[in-house]
Design a protein around this motif. Structure first.
Motif, mmCIF file in Angstrom:
data_model
loop_
_atom_site.group_PDB
_atom_site.id
_atom_site.type_symbol
_atom_site.label_atom_id
_atom_site.label_comp_id
_atom_site.label_asym_id
_atom_site.label_seq_id
_atom_site.Cartn_x
_atom_site.Cartn_y
_atom_site.Cartn_z
ATOM 1 N N HIS A 562 0.767 -1.087 -0.030
ATOM 2 C CA HIS A 562 -0.051 -0.003 -0.101
ATOM 3 C C HIS A 562 0.870 1.346 0.106
ATOM 4 C CE1 HIS A 562 -2.720 3.034 1.539
ATOM 5 N NE2 HIS A 562 -3.751 2.613 1.072
ATOM 6 N N ALA A 563 1.716 1.177 0.726
ATOM 7 C CA ALA A 563 2.837 2.582 0.779
ATOM 8 C C ALA A 563 3.636 2.748 -0.404
ATOM 9 C CB ALA A 563 3.946 2.175 1.928
ATOM 10 N N TYR A 564 4.069 1.526 -0.894
ATOM 11 C CA TYR A 564 5.013 1.699 -2.144
ATOM 12 C C TYR A 564 3.876 2.157 -3.463
ATOM 13 C CZ TYR A 564 7.598 0.248 -6.031
ATOM 14 O OH TYR A 564 8.554 0.237 -7.500
ATOM 15 N N LEU A 565 2.727 1.731 -3.544
ATOM 16 C CA LEU A 565 1.865 2.220 -4.537
ATOM 17 C C LEU A 565 1.498 3.822 -4.435
ATOM 18 C CD1 LEU A 565 0.076 -0.898 -5.575
ATOM 19 C CD2 LEU A 565 2.058 -0.142 -6.561
ATOM 20 N N HIS A 566 1.451 4.143 -3.287
ATOM 21 C CA HIS A 566 1.119 5.561 -2.995
ATOM 22 C C HIS A 566 2.105 6.600 -2.982
ATOM 23 C CE1 HIS A 566 -2.724 3.170 -2.369
ATOM 24 N NE2 HIS A 566 -3.270 4.621 -2.491
ATOM 25 N N VAL A 567 3.348 6.219 -3.027
ATOM 26 C CA VAL A 567 4.525 7.090 -3.466
ATOM 27 C C VAL A 567 4.555 7.828 -4.830
ATOM 28 C CG1 VAL A 567 7.119 7.276 -3.593
ATOM 29 C CG2 VAL A 567 5.804 5.963 -1.665
ATOM 30 N N PRO A 568 4.363 9.030 -5.023
ATOM 31 C CA PRO A 568 4.210 9.689 -6.348
ATOM 32 C C PRO A 568 5.252 9.169 -7.360
ATOM 33 C CG PRO A 568 3.614 11.073 -4.755
ATOM 34 C CD PRO A 568 4.242 9.986 -4.118
ATOM 35 N N ALA A 569 6.409 9.081 -6.861
ATOM 36 C CA ALA A 569 7.421 8.767 -7.677
ATOM 37 C C ALA A 569 7.293 7.255 -8.411
ATOM 38 C CB ALA A 569 8.784 9.037 -7.222
ATOM 39 N N HIS A 570 6.928 6.329 -7.375
ATOM 40 C CA HIS A 570 6.611 5.022 -7.793
ATOM 41 C C HIS A 570 5.491 5.005 -8.931
ATOM 42 C CE1 HIS A 570 8.648 3.514 -3.533
ATOM 43 N NE2 HIS A 570 9.242 4.169 -4.425
ATOM 44 N N TRP A 571 4.468 5.539 -8.735
ATOM 45 C CA TRP A 571 3.267 5.428 -9.534
ATOM 46 C C TRP A 571 3.693 5.913 -10.818
ATOM 47 C CZ3 TRP A 571 -0.204 2.169 -9.574
ATOM 48 C CH2 TRP A 571 -1.587 1.980 -10.485
ATOM 49 N N GLU A 572 4.367 6.934 -10.895
ATOM 50 C CA GLU A 572 4.833 7.651 -12.084
ATOM 51 C C GLU A 572 5.605 6.942 -12.868
ATOM 52 O OE1 GLU A 572 7.487 11.432 -13.463
ATOM 53 O OE2 GLU A 572 6.909 11.248 -11.496
ATOM 54 N N GLU A 573 6.528 5.987 -12.173
ATOM 55 C CA GLU A 573 7.263 5.149 -12.866
ATOM 56 C C GLU A 573 6.691 4.039 -13.456
ATOM 57 O OE1 GLU A 573 11.062 3.202 -13.709
ATOM 58 O OE2 GLU A 573 10.287 5.185 -13.839
ATOM 59 N N ILE A 574 5.537 3.309 -12.797
ATOM 60 C CA ILE A 574 4.792 2.332 -13.137
ATOM 61 C C ILE A 574 3.923 2.789 -14.407
ATOM 62 C CG2 ILE A 574 2.534 1.238 -12.668
ATOM 63 C CD1 ILE A 574 3.653 0.896 -9.707
ATOM 64 N N GLU A 575 3.502 4.280 -14.325
ATOM 65 C CA GLU A 575 2.761 4.599 -15.734
ATOM 66 C C GLU A 575 3.679 4.719 -16.711
ATOM 67 O OE1 GLU A 575 -0.340 5.088 -16.085
ATOM 68 O OE2 GLU A 575 -1.229 5.475 -14.110
ATOM 69 N N LEU A 577 6.138 2.592 -17.466
ATOM 70 C CA LEU A 577 6.153 1.281 -17.758
ATOM 71 C C LEU A 577 4.984 0.786 -18.500
ATOM 72 C CD1 LEU A 577 7.849 -0.423 -14.670
ATOM 73 C CD2 LEU A 577 8.882 0.158 -16.902
ATOM 74 N N LYS A 578 3.780 1.026 -18.051
ATOM 75 C CA LYS A 578 2.602 0.887 -18.874
ATOM 76 C C LYS A 578 2.710 1.398 -20.131
ATOM 77 C CE LYS A 578 -1.056 1.064 -15.214
ATOM 78 N NZ LYS A 578 -2.192 2.004 -14.680
ATOM 79 N N ASN A 579 3.111 2.576 -20.250
ATOM 80 C CA ASN A 579 3.210 3.165 -21.671
ATOM 81 C C ASN A 579 3.832 2.514 -22.607
ATOM 82 O OD1 ASN A 579 1.259 4.892 -20.854
ATOM 83 N ND2 ASN A 579 2.657 6.719 -20.158
ATOM 84 N N VAL A 580 5.236 1.824 -22.088
ATOM 85 C CA VAL A 580 5.964 1.116 -22.940
ATOM 86 C C VAL A 580 5.578 -0.250 -23.430
ATOM 87 C CG1 VAL A 580 8.012 2.745 -22.462
ATOM 88 C CG2 VAL A 580 7.505 0.487 -21.220
ATOM 89 N N GLY A 581 4.373 -0.673 -22.733
ATOM 90 C CA GLY A 581 4.060 -2.119 -22.989
ATOM 91 C C GLY A 581 4.157 -3.137 -22.169
ATOM 92 N N LEU A 582 4.588 -2.844 -20.685
ATOM 93 C CA LEU A 582 4.591 -4.004 -19.785
ATOM 94 C C LEU A 582 3.258 -4.337 -19.246
ATOM 95 C CD1 LEU A 582 7.559 -3.010 -19.914
ATOM 96 C CD2 LEU A 582 7.653 -3.698 -17.377
#
Length: 672
Positions: A562-575, A577-582
Motif C-alpha cells: 500500500h505504501a509503495y503504490l502511494h509514493v508519487p514517484a513509484h506510481w509515475e514510474e509504473i505509468e 512502464l505501462k506506456n511502453v507496453g509492460l
C-alpha cells in the motif's frame, strides 16, 4: 503480543531468504550453517504455533535456492529435496525412534560422508550422459551439461551393463583442498578476488558460461543416489543400487557403510568427526539414510525433505583474532549490513579476514569495542561468525562501536522501522547500491529475465548515465550512439540487449509485480496479489486492510504494498512502464482437465505398482480432477495400495474406514 510475533516471523523470513539467495545464487555465505539452521528452526517453531502469520514465500517451505541467469531452466523429473539436519546425538536417536515406530520392524541405515559442494543430477539415456542439472530451487535447476562433461571422473558413455535404459543419478561436485589453495594463490598473484572456500569455488566454476574455462579448473564428483522408473524392481535397497552404480563406472565414495543400529551410526559419526581432517576434500557432516527402498516409500516425504533420511552436521571450529574495523554494505532495499574486518587467522583450513555481523542488535549483543580480540567460528566450515569478544584482552579505554547514523554510500540519514532489526537508507533515488541493485533485480532470471543484460552491464549503463531507473531501460533504443561508444558494446551486444528488453514486454503481470522490488514481495506473494486483484490499478485502489484480506498476506506485506503504490514517484514510474507496453493486468487461463471422474475426491498412493509409477499415477489422478494429500486422515477418500505398502498405513486406513483400492480399481474409476 501477536503483532510482535508477526513482526518476528516476517523479520526471520526476510533474513533467511536473503541468506538463501547469497548462498545458492551468488555462491557466497554470510552466515554459518549452524546459525542458519538455528534461525530456521526458530522460524519453523513460530510458524507451527502461529500458522496464520506464515509467509507463502517462507524459507521453511523451500528446498534449495534459485536458478541463475545464462542457463536453460530444466524441471526436475524427481524434485531435488533438501535433508533435515541435526547437530546433536539425541535428535539423531529421536529420528531413529520415529522411523522404527512408523515401520514397525528392524531398520538398516546407510551412512555416507556429507560433501561440502554443489548438488547435481545427471540423466543417462541408453548409457550416454544426456543432461546435467543443478538443484536450483528444488523444482527446477540450471542445465550445466557442457560444464559437467569437463569433469573427468564423470563418464560420458557407460560400458555395457545391466543399467536401466533411462535413469538419473545424483551427487555432489566439489574441489579438492590442494587444488583450491593452488587456484586461489594464482588469483592472488593476478590481483583477482579470492574465493572463501572450496564449495564457493566449485559452485562459481560450474556456473561459468565458458566450458573451456571450467575445464581448466579441477572439479571432481561423488555420486550417491539413483532414480529410475520401477527402481524397486531392480534393487531392494539403497546399498544394492550404490554397489551397482559403482560397477557401472561411476565415482562413488569408498567411506560409506551399512549400519544395523543407531549406535553404529553414532560410532561412524565419532570416527569421521576427527578423521575428516585427513581427507583431501571438505565434508561438513554425515548423511543417514534408511537402506530399504520399500521402507523409504512407506516413510515418504514432508513438503521439503524425505522422512527416511537426515544429516548430522559437525560442530564448528573456533579461533581467536583481532577485530580491526567494521564496514557497512548497502543492499538494493536500502538495508545496511555491518561486516567485521579481522586480522587474518587460519580457521578450518582457510584464512579468515571478514565475518558478518548481521545488524546493530548483533553488534550490541556482542558488546564489541574498537581493537577487541574476538572468538570466531565456522559453522559447517564455511563462513566465519564472531561468537564473543575476549573481555580479558580488551584495551584500556577502548570505545564501543557505534552504529552509523548516515548511509555510508550517500550520506543520507538512516532509519530503523519499528519491529525491524536492520537500518535502512531511505534515499532510493540517490543511493547507488539501491539504484543498481533494483535494476539488477528487475532484469533477473526469476523476474523479467531480460536476455543480453547482466549485472556488469547494468553497472556500466548506470556509470555512463544511461539508466537510473527501470523505465530508462525501455528508452535505450533512443540512445544507440551513446551505447555504441561504451567499451565492449558491439552492435551484436546492443541488438541482444534491445531484443531482450522488447521480449520482456510479454512477461505476465505477476512477474512484473515481483520485478518492481517492493519490500517483502517475493515471487509467491506477487502471484497471489496478481491473481486476487487482476490489475495494478485495483491493487492501488485497495486499502491496506483489503490487501491484508488476501490469503497468506500478512500486515507487514499489506502495509508495504500500500505504501509503495502511494509514493508519487513509484506510481509515475509504473505509468511509464505501462506506456511502453509492460503487462499490468493478469490474463486468465482456463484449466483443461482430461476428465472429471475424480473431481472432488482425495487420494494417497502407497507401495510399488506394476503398470504405472507413483509419479504417473499422481498425474493421472490430478488430470482427472482428483487431489493428492500427503497423509491418512478423515479427509482422505481413497488409499491406492500397491505391493510392499507399510503395515502402519494399512492399519490406520482400516481404523478410519478409508476405502483401500488397487491400481486397477483406480483405472476403472477413471475409465468406467
Amino acid at each position: 503480543m501477536s503483532l510482535e510475533i508477526q513482526a518476528k516471523i516476517e523479520a526471520l523470513t526476510k533474513e533467511l531468504n536473503e541468506y538463501n539467495y547469497q548462498y545458492y545464487v551468488l555462491a557466497e555465505s554470510l552466515i554459518s550453517d549452524f546459525d542458519f539452521d538455528q534461525k530456521l528452526k526458530e522460524l519453523e517453531a513460530l510458524e507451527t504455533q502461529f500458522p496464520a502469520y506464515r509467509d507463502p514465500n517462507s524459507p521453511t517451505l523451500k528446498v534449495g535456492g534459485s536458478i541463475s541467469q545464462g542457463f536453460q531452466t530444466v524441471k526436475h523429473r524427481w524434485p531435488m529435496m533438501s535433508l533435515g539436519n541435526t547437530y546433536n546425538e539425541q535428535e539423531l536417536k529421536d529420528f531413529d525412534h520415529r522411523v522404527q515406530k512408523a515401520i514397525g520392524q528392524p531398520v538398516q541405515y546407510v551412512v555416507e560422508l556429507k560433501f561440502d559442494g554443489l548438488s547435481i543430477s545427471i540423466q543417462y539415456l541408453d548409457g550416454k550422459l544426456q543432461q546435467a542439472v543443478t538443484r536450483g530451487d528444488g523444482i527446477q535447476g540450471d542445465d550445466v551439461t557442457n560444464n559437467v562433461k569437463t569433469i573427468r571422473s564423470i563418464p560420458h558413455q557407460l560400458k555395457k551393463g545391466n543399467y536401466p535404459d533411462n535413469f538419473e543419478i545424483r551427487g555432489e561436485i566439489f574441489m579438492h583442498k590442494p587444488a583450491f589453495l593452488r587456484l586461489n594463490n594464482e588469483r592472488l598473484e593476478n590481483a583477482e578476488q579470492t574465493y572463501a572456500n572450496p564449495r564457493n569455488f566449485a559452485s562459481g566454476t560450474i556456473k561459468l558460461q565458458d566450458s573451456s574455462e571450467v575445464a581448466k579448473r579441477p572439479l571432481d564428483c561423488f555420486l550417491y543416489f539413483l532414480y529410475a522408473e520401477q527402481r524397486n524392481k531392480l534393487f531392494e535397497t539403497h546399498w544394492q543400487s550404490i554397489e551397482a552404480v559403482k560397477s557401472w563406472g561411476f565415482p562413488v565414495c569408498e567411506h560409506s557403510k551399512v549400519c544395523q543400529s543407531i549406535d553404529e551410526v553414532v560410532d561412524f559419526i565419532h570416527h569421521w568427526d576427527t578423521a575428516r581432517h585427513k581427507l583431501s576434500y571438505e565434508i561438513d557432516g554425515i548423511v543417514i539414510k534408511v537402506n530399504d527402498f520399500s521402507q523409504q516409500e512407506e516413510l515418504g516425504f514432508t513438503a521439503k525433505s524425505p522422512r527416511w533420511a537426515i544429516s548430522y552436521k559437525f560442530k564448528a571450529e573456533q579461533a581467536e583474532t583481532q577485530l580491526k574495523s567494521i564496514s557497512y554494505q548497502v543492499g538494493r532495499t536500502g538495508a545496511v549490513t555491518p561486516v567485521a574486518n579481522l586480522a587474518p587467522v587460519l580457521l578450518a583450513g582457510t584464512t579468515v579476514k571478514r565475518a558478518s555481523l548481521h545488524n546493530a542488535n548483533e553488534i550490541a549483543r556482542l558488546d564489541l569495542h574498537v581493537g577487541d580480540f574476538v572468538f570466531v567460528e565456522k559453522g559447517g566450515e564455511i563462513i566465519p561468525k564472531i561468537i564473543a569478544a575476549n573481555n580479558l584482552k580488551r584495551l584500556a579505554n577502548a570505545a564501543a562501536f557505534e552504529y552509523p547514523t548516515q548511509c555510508p554510500e550517500c550520506g543520507h540519514t538512516l532509519v530503523r522501522e519499528e519491529g525491524e532489526a536492520a537500518h535502512y537508507c531511505p534515499n532510493e533515488t540517490g543511493c547507488k547500491p539501491q539504484i543498481v541493485g533494483k535494476l539488477q533485480h528487475f532484469i533477473g532470471r526469476k523476474m523479467m529475465d531480460i536476455q543480453g543484460l547482466g549485472d556488469e552491464t547494468i553497472e556500466a549503463l548506470y556509470k555512463n548515465n544511461l539508466v537510473s531507473k527501470i523505465s530508462d531501460l525501455y528508452y535505450l533504443n533512443e540512445r544507440l550512439e551513446a551505447l555504441g561508444n561504451l567499451e565492449r558494446f558491439g552492435q551484436k551486444s546492443i541488438d541482444n540487449i534491445l531484443n531482450g528488453i522488447e521480449q520482456s514486454k510479454e512477461k505476465p503481470f505477476e512477474k512484473v509485480l515481483f520485478s518492481l522490488g517492493i519490500r517483502h514481495i517475493g515471487e509467491t506473494v506477487a502471484k497471489k496479489l496478481a491473481q486476487h486483484f487482476k490489475t495494478i490499478d485495483a491493487i492501488k485502489s485497495a486499502s491496506a486492510a483489503d490487501i491484508l484480506a488476501v490469503q497468506d498476506i500478512g500486515i507487514r506485506i499489506a502495509e508495504s504494498v500500500h505504501a509503495y503504490l502511494h509514493v508519487p514517484a513509484h506510481w509515475e514510474e509504473i505509468e511509464k512502464l505501462k506506456n511502453v507496453g509492460l503487462q499490468f493486468e493478469i490474463v486468465e487461463k482456463e484449466q483443461v482437465l482430461e476428465g472429471e471422474n475424480l473431481l472432488g475426491k482425495t487420494f494417497l498412493i502407497s507401495g510399488v505398482f506394476t503398470a504405472y509409477s507413483r509419479e504417473e499415477l499422481t498425474q493421472l489422478i490430478e488430470s482427472h480432477g482428483g487431489k493428492m494429500i500427503s497423509s491418512i486422515s478423515s479427509k482422505l477418500n481413497f488409499l491406492v495400495a500397491g505391493d510392499k505398502m507399510g503395515p502402519s498405513k494399512l492399519a490406520k486406513a482400516e481404523k478410519l474406514q478409508v476405502p483401500i483400492i488397487s491400481e486397477q480399481e483406480l483405472l476403472m474409476m477413471i475409465n468406467p
